[in-house]
Scaffold this motif. Structure first.
Motif, PDB file in Angstrom:
ATOM      1  N   UNK A 194      -8.960  -7.445   7.376  1.00  0.00           N
ATOM      2  CA  UNK A 194      -8.479  -8.727   6.861  1.00  0.00           C
ATOM      3  C   UNK A 194      -8.726  -8.833   5.360  1.00  0.00           C
ATOM      4  N   UNK A 195      -7.692  -9.224   4.618  1.00  0.00           N
ATOM      5  CA  UNK A 195      -7.823  -9.392   3.166  1.00  0.00           C
ATOM      6  C   UNK A 195      -8.161 -10.842   2.865  1.00  0.00           C
ATOM      7  N   UNK A 196      -8.481 -11.123   1.598  1.00  0.00           N
ATOM      8  CA  UNK A 196      -8.985 -12.443   1.235  1.00  0.00           C
ATOM      9  C   UNK A 196      -7.946 -13.532   1.421  1.00  0.00           C
ATOM     10  N   UNK A 230      -0.066 -12.002   0.395  1.00  0.00           N
ATOM     11  CA  UNK A 230      -0.327 -12.348   1.787  1.00  0.00           C
ATOM     12  C   UNK A 230       0.748 -11.782   2.705  1.00  0.00           C
ATOM     13  N   UNK A 231       2.009 -11.847   2.260  1.00  0.00           N
ATOM     14  CA  UNK A 231       3.125 -11.444   3.121  1.00  0.00           C
ATOM     15  C   UNK A 231       3.057  -9.973   3.502  1.00  0.00           C
ATOM     16  N   UNK A 280      -2.842   3.017   4.603  1.00  0.00           N
ATOM     17  CA  UNK A 280      -1.816   3.899   4.033  1.00  0.00           C
ATOM     18  C   UNK A 280      -0.464   3.204   4.015  1.00  0.00           C
ATOM     19  N   UNK A 281      -0.141   2.496   5.090  1.00  0.00           N
ATOM     20  CA  UNK A 281       1.129   1.793   5.151  1.00  0.00           C
ATOM     21  C   UNK A 281       1.255   0.709   4.100  1.00  0.00           C
ATOM     22  N   UNK A 282       0.196  -0.072   3.898  1.00  0.00           N
ATOM     23  CA  UNK A 282       0.268  -1.139   2.905  1.00  0.00           C
ATOM     24  C   UNK A 282       0.261  -0.566   1.493  1.00  0.00           C
ATOM     25  N   UNK A 283      -0.435   0.582   1.267  1.00  0.00           N
ATOM     26  CA  UNK A 283      -0.384   1.229  -0.052  1.00  0.00           C
ATOM     27  C   UNK A 283       1.041   1.676  -0.376  1.00  0.00           C
ATOM     28  N   UNK A 284       1.689   2.304   0.602  1.00  0.00           N
ATOM     29  CA  UNK A 284       3.046   2.795   0.368  1.00  0.00           C
ATOM     30  C   UNK A 284       4.025   1.635   0.163  1.00  0.00           C
TER      31      UNK A 284
END
Length: 382
Positions: A330-332, A315-316, A244-248
């Motif tokens: 973890x993302x790619x 990435x950041x 949710x935090x990264x979506x926002x």
């Protein structure tokens, strides 16, 4: 006349040449990753991807079979076989018994080993090791060869990173985590920006011009400036370390461009269409959903391409807002960074991971690129 009035043939050819150069600069690295992802580590280390279809010369360290396979022939103990474990058309040119002198012998020569054994190696990899006394030990003798190896392609790299790899090699979980981040982070700002753009384009209210100016100003604000304050705010409300935090965060960083792009497109829609709909009794919501959205599809698609690419390759923001020591989120991009540390010498794994990472954005771009120029040029001319 050799040229039509008003045209400059020299400028046209310069433009075409520039486009060809730019396409080449973009295409060659991508093609290189694709080819390298199907090559073995030895081939990548010894030759460039543009030589993948041609035989290459490689230095290899091979072994004879273990002494327990020896057989007595007359007065000699003999071990025979082929240095290449699998059937191959590789051809040995020179060979040696130690790493410092790998070219001490040519194919067909016989070398005397430290224990008095005699080893003969042929060009096809077949060898004959003989000794006057019974040979001992658990491992065969090492042989350093220089061989011309035919082109070889494999899908083992994809099996490693998608199916059978370990926690640091397997990209399958990271692939789905990246989709989990990217799809909502692309859809949410489009939905919010579409409503805001319609209001700024066709609804009269006080302060509309100031809002438009503020949105234009936000386009030049670097996202790095807002990372720490936004992270503190997310931690206070309990969404600092999750999807949710990264979506926002992606929504907030993508909204200024989305609103600006969509608003410019919607302003270019003929006013008569909007007024006729209002005369027929349509509400603003009906006008927005039944008229504006269908007509704004090129602009929506163009922004979707940009937002998808930015979010997928990010990435950041993922490092700041999606912190998870267990690796569950973890993302790619972060997974590839970890591969650089743990698999820095395995270029075949890195190349395959990188190509898997860019394959989805490439598919999205080519599927929607016909709307890209139409959406970006929207509102630029009358």
């Amino acid at each position: 006349m050799s040229a039509i009035a008003g045209q400059k043939p020299g400028l046209i050819w310069a433009l075409r040449l520039s486009v060809v150069i730019l396409v080449g600069l973009w295409l060659f690295p991508t093609l290189g990753l694709l080819v390298s992802s199907f090559r073995t580590g030895d081939q990548i280390a010894t030759s460039g991807w543009w030589k993948a279809l041609f035989p290459t010369e490689q230095n290899q360290t091979l072994r004879t079979t273990a002494p327990d396979t020896q057989a007595q022939v007359g007065d000699l103990w003999v071990i025979e076989g082929n240095l290449f474990e699998e059937a191959t058309s590789a051809e040995i040119s020179v060979w040696g018994t130690n790493a410092r002198e790998i070219d001490a012998y040519v194919a067909g020569d016989t070398a005397t080993l430290r224990g008095g054994e005699e080893l003969t190696v042929e060009a096809d990899g077949s060898y004959r090791l003989t000794s006057a006394s019974q040979m001992e030990g658990r491992r065969g003798a090492r042989v350093f060869v220089t061989a011309v190896v035919p082109p070889e392609f494999t899908v083992e790299n994809y099996e490693t990173i998608l199916i059978s790899g370990g926690s640091t090699d397997n990209m399958a979980r990271a692939f789905f985590n990246t989709l989990t981040v990217t799809i909502p982070a692309t859809i949410i700002p489009i939905l919010v920006a579409a409503f805001a753009a319609y209001a700024l384009a066709w609804m009269e209210f006080p302060g509309r011009a100031l809002l438009i100016a503020a949105i234009v100003g936000l386009l030049v604000v670097p996202l790095q400036l807002a990372l720490i304050p936004l992270l503190k705010f997310h931690n206070e409300i309990g969404i600092g370390k999750g999807y949710v935090g990264v979506w926002m965060a992606h929504t907030g960083f993508g909204l200024p461009l989305a609103i600006y792009l969509l608003r410019n497109y919607m302003v270019g829609i003929p006013r008569d269409i909007i007024e006729n709909a209002r005369v027929d009794g349509a509400t603003d919501f009906q006008i927005f959903t039944r008229i504006i959205l269908p007509l704004s599809f090129p602009a929506l698609a163009s922004f979707a391409i940009f937002q998808f690419l930015w979010t997928w390759n990010d990435l950041l923001v993922a490092m700041v807002f999606l912190i998870d020591a267990t690796g569950e989120t973890t993302v790619m991009t972060k997974q590839i960074v970890e591969l650089l540390g743990t698999r820095g010498g395995n270029w075949e794994i890195l190349a395959t991971s990188a190509f898997v990472s860019i394959a989805v954005p490439l598919g999205v771009f080519f599927a929607m690129q016909k709307y890209l120029v139409r959406g970006l040029l929207a509102g630029s001319v009358k």
